[in-house]
Enzyme design. Structure first.
Site, PDB file in Angstrom:
ATOM      1  CD  GLU A 293      -2.844  -1.083  -0.047  1.00 62.73           C
ATOM      2  OE1 GLU A 293      -3.388  -0.011  -0.369  1.00 62.73           O
ATOM      3  OE2 GLU A 293      -2.974  -2.138  -0.696  1.00 62.73           O
ATOM      4  CD1 TRP A 296      -0.807  -0.854  -4.409  1.00 68.16           C
ATOM      5  CD2 TRP A 296      -1.281   0.475  -6.139  1.00 68.16           C
ATOM      6  NE1 TRP A 296      -1.262  -1.647  -5.446  1.00 68.16           N
ATOM      7  CE2 TRP A 296      -1.568  -0.859  -6.514  1.00 68.16           C
ATOM      8  CE3 TRP A 296      -1.496   1.496  -7.062  1.00 68.16           C
ATOM      9  CZ2 TRP A 296      -2.062  -1.203  -7.781  1.00 68.16           C
ATOM     10  CZ3 TRP A 296      -1.995   1.148  -8.325  1.00 68.16           C
ATOM     11  CH2 TRP A 296      -2.259  -0.172  -8.666  1.00 68.16           C
ATOM     12  CD1 TRP A 325     -17.253  11.125 -18.841  1.00 68.80           C
ATOM     13  CD2 TRP A 325     -17.966   9.254 -17.840  1.00 68.80           C
ATOM     14  NE1 TRP A 325     -16.166  10.309 -18.657  1.00 68.80           N
ATOM     15  CE2 TRP A 325     -16.565   9.158 -18.045  1.00 68.80           C
ATOM     16  CE3 TRP A 325     -18.624   8.199 -17.225  1.00 68.80           C
ATOM     17  CZ2 TRP A 325     -15.827   8.051 -17.656  1.00 68.80           C
ATOM     18  CZ3 TRP A 325     -17.889   7.089 -16.837  1.00 68.80           C
ATOM     19  CH2 TRP A 325     -16.507   7.018 -17.045  1.00 68.80           C
ATOM     20  CG  ASN A 360      -8.635   1.258  -0.398  1.00 72.07           C
ATOM     21  OD1 ASN A 360      -8.631   2.335  -0.970  1.00 72.07           O
ATOM     22  ND2 ASN A 360      -8.152   0.158  -0.958  1.00 72.07           N
ATOM     23  CD1 TRP A 378     -13.221   9.588 -15.156  1.00 77.74           C
ATOM     24  CD2 TRP A 378     -12.126  10.682 -13.548  1.00 77.74           C
ATOM     25  NE1 TRP A 378     -12.189  10.283 -15.751  1.00 77.74           N
ATOM     26  CE2 TRP A 378     -11.495  10.964 -14.778  1.00 77.74           C
ATOM     27  CE3 TRP A 378     -11.618  11.257 -12.385  1.00 77.74           C
ATOM     28  CZ2 TRP A 378     -10.387  11.800 -14.884  1.00 77.74           C
ATOM     29  CZ3 TRP A 378     -10.500  12.096 -12.489  1.00 77.74           C
ATOM     30  CH2 TRP A 378      -9.903  12.354 -13.726  1.00 77.74           C
ATOM     31  CD1 TRP A 401     -12.103   9.285  -6.780  1.00 76.36           C
ATOM     32  CD2 TRP A 401     -13.786   8.486  -8.008  1.00 76.36           C
ATOM     33  NE1 TRP A 401     -13.217   9.252  -5.979  1.00 76.36           N
ATOM     34  CE2 TRP A 401     -14.271   8.776  -6.717  1.00 76.36           C
ATOM     35  CE3 TRP A 401     -14.667   7.970  -8.951  1.00 76.36           C
ATOM     36  CZ2 TRP A 401     -15.601   8.568  -6.343  1.00 76.36           C
ATOM     37  CZ3 TRP A 401     -15.997   7.763  -8.590  1.00 76.36           C
ATOM     38  CH2 TRP A 401     -16.454   8.058  -7.306  1.00 76.36           C
TER      39      TRP A 401
END
Length: 484
Positions: A293, A296, A325, A360, A378, A401
């Site tokens: 993590e 990331w 969208w 998360n 998004w 996102w």
């Protein structure tokens, strides 16, 4: 020499290279320049603003112990911040400014403007474990897939270690404090460690920005002495198994402190590796999931450095720029208010709007629902999140996102669409989390709580819940057609 420390998003004394350089160069002042107009443009969450203020107070006290006076200067936005800094330096004959870098686009432009004004700004990197620009492929470019980045990241750390600035002599965070019974933190803790900002000893931190109480979150010095040692000793080994279950405190809860720079990611990584040295060489190690993590987090910050357009709302994968969208304000409102008719989605959104934090796994579920089930841009979700999250961070929020929307770097394929019902059944099987945030469903049987509509039709006296705004199978097929 009259040198100063410029405090930005680095509200700590440990692993603070700019602070260390300032002290070594005789600095006796530190300045913080608030920018409420800029924060409004960046949609700073009021709860994050409050956590920031509490840590500004804490930092002012810690710097006072080091003989450094903390000065609060008010400005409107970054342009005015540059003007105010120049005026302060001129009035006080400042010869050098020490500061830590911030990787976002507007912040980089601001620092460049400072340099172009002729101000002697010296910058240091401390917001990532491995400095941005130092993890590249054989072509000297940023990786576009996480796993090769992770492998290169691990190889570099294995070879060079992690650079972490020593702490000032009086800093209490230089060693880990004793392990205590303090529970892990996730925004639901009832512990009250709030430090009244009105009782500040050094300056007035009226930052001119709306604030919402962050009392549920203890100050970083408590986290460093109590929460982190307990997590590393008792919880990190089970992190892989527990991190996806929203009803328990299976995560570290450290993201808010990383977001404001109150705790150093480099320092955290070193604590983990010192207790589990094999974690760098064994990706199957029980503690590796948590290190992953942190990697990331580095990945998204490195991406932002190499692709600054991400800070401007651009799709990482430009092939999706042609997506039209659905600007459905009614469905978006239902999503924001937690009234989609899908309990796991609604409970998650209630958690966000009431606590300023979201688990998360739930972030992935609700983001997938907005972009795939509702086909809403998004960017709408990204903005709503950043305006509510106590741990709001541009790089991670944007990365998450775009991952969910399939438009980002190493994103999930567009045909991977989370089923909110099966996700709920898998990660909240007894509905413990759902009941916590949706008391309307508290009395439903476990097997019916994940999608209660058939049950409620048979028991109209218990029907206090709203109908689903879309039907899952139809929404999934529509999304597949949309992305194709």
């Amino acid at each position: 020499m009259n040198n100063i420390l410029w405090v930005r998003r680095d509200l700590r004394t440990h692993d603070n290279p700019a602070l260390l350089a300032a002290i070594e160069n005789g600095a006796t002042c530190a300045v913080f320049i608030s920018t409420p107009k800029q924060w409004e443009q960046h949609h700073l969450a009021p709860m994050k603003a409050d956590l920031m203020c509490r840590h500004l107070q804490l930092l002012s006290e810690q710097l006072d112990e080091l003989g450094i006076k903390f000065i609060h200067i008010t400005a409107t936005d970054f342009a005015d911040q540059v003007t105010q800094l120049q005026a302060y330096c001129s009035d006080n004959n400042v010869e050098k400014i020490f500061a830590n870098t911030e990787p976002e686009c507007d912040e980089l432009k601001r620092d460049q403007a400072v340099i172009e004004r002729g101000l002697p700004l010296e910058l240091f990197q401390s917001d990532t474990i491995v400095p941005v620009g130092k993890v590249l492929n054989k072509q000297g470019e940023m990786f576009k897939v996480f796993t090769p980045f992770k492998n290169a990241w691990l190889k570099r750390v294995q070879q060079t270690g992690i650079e972490c600035s020593p702490s000032p002599p009086s800093d209490s965070t230089s060693t880990l404090g004793p392990v205590s019974n303090h529970s892990d933190i996730d925004g639901n803790s009832k512990a009250n460690h709030h430090l009244d900002i009105s009782a500040e000893s050094s300056g007035n931190f009226d930052i001119g920005y709306p604030r919402e109480s962050s009392d549920r979150w203890p100050l970083s010095e408590t986290v460093i002495k109590q929460v982190i040692p307990e997590f590393l000793v008792n919880k990190v080994s089970s992190y892989h198994d527990n991190r996806d279950i929203p009803s328990i405190k299976g995560t570290s809860g450290l993201s808010p402190y990383l977001a404001i720079g109150a705790i150093s990611p480099r320092w955290l990584a070193i604590q983990l590796i010192q207790q589990n040295p094999e974690v760098l060489f064994d990706t199957q190690h029980s503690a590796f999931s948590w290190l992953n993590e942190l990697i990331w987090r580095d990945f998204y910050k490195h991406l932002l450095f190499h692709y600054p357009q991400l800070a401007k709302g651009s799709n990482f994968q430009t092939k999706y720029d042609g997506l039209i969208w659905h600007p459905d304000h009614q469905n978006f409102k239902a999503w924001c208010e937690g009234k989609t008719g899908y309990p796991i989605v609604d409970a998650a959104m209630r958690q966000l709007t009431t606590t300023g934090w979201m688990h998360n796994r739930l972030r992935m579920i609700v983001a997938s629902f907005l972009t795939k089930h509702l086909l809403i841009d998004w960017r709408w979700g990204e903005r709503f999140f950043i305006s509510h999250l106590i741990d709001g961070d541009l790089s991670a929020n944007n990365g998450g996102w775009q991952w969910a929307a399939s438009t980002g770097c190493d994103a999930q394929p567009y045909f991977r669409i989370f089923n909110p019902i099966t996700q709920s059944e898998r990660f909240d099987p007894k509905g413990i989390f759902i009941r916590r945030y949706l008391p309307e469903l508290a009395d439903l049987p476990d097997k019916d709580i994940h999608f209660p509509h058939d049950y409620l039709k048979k028991h109209p006296d218990q029907d206090k819940y709203w109908a689903p705004i879309v039907e899952h199978k139809q929404a999934r097929l529509r999304a597949l057609t949309f992305f194709k």
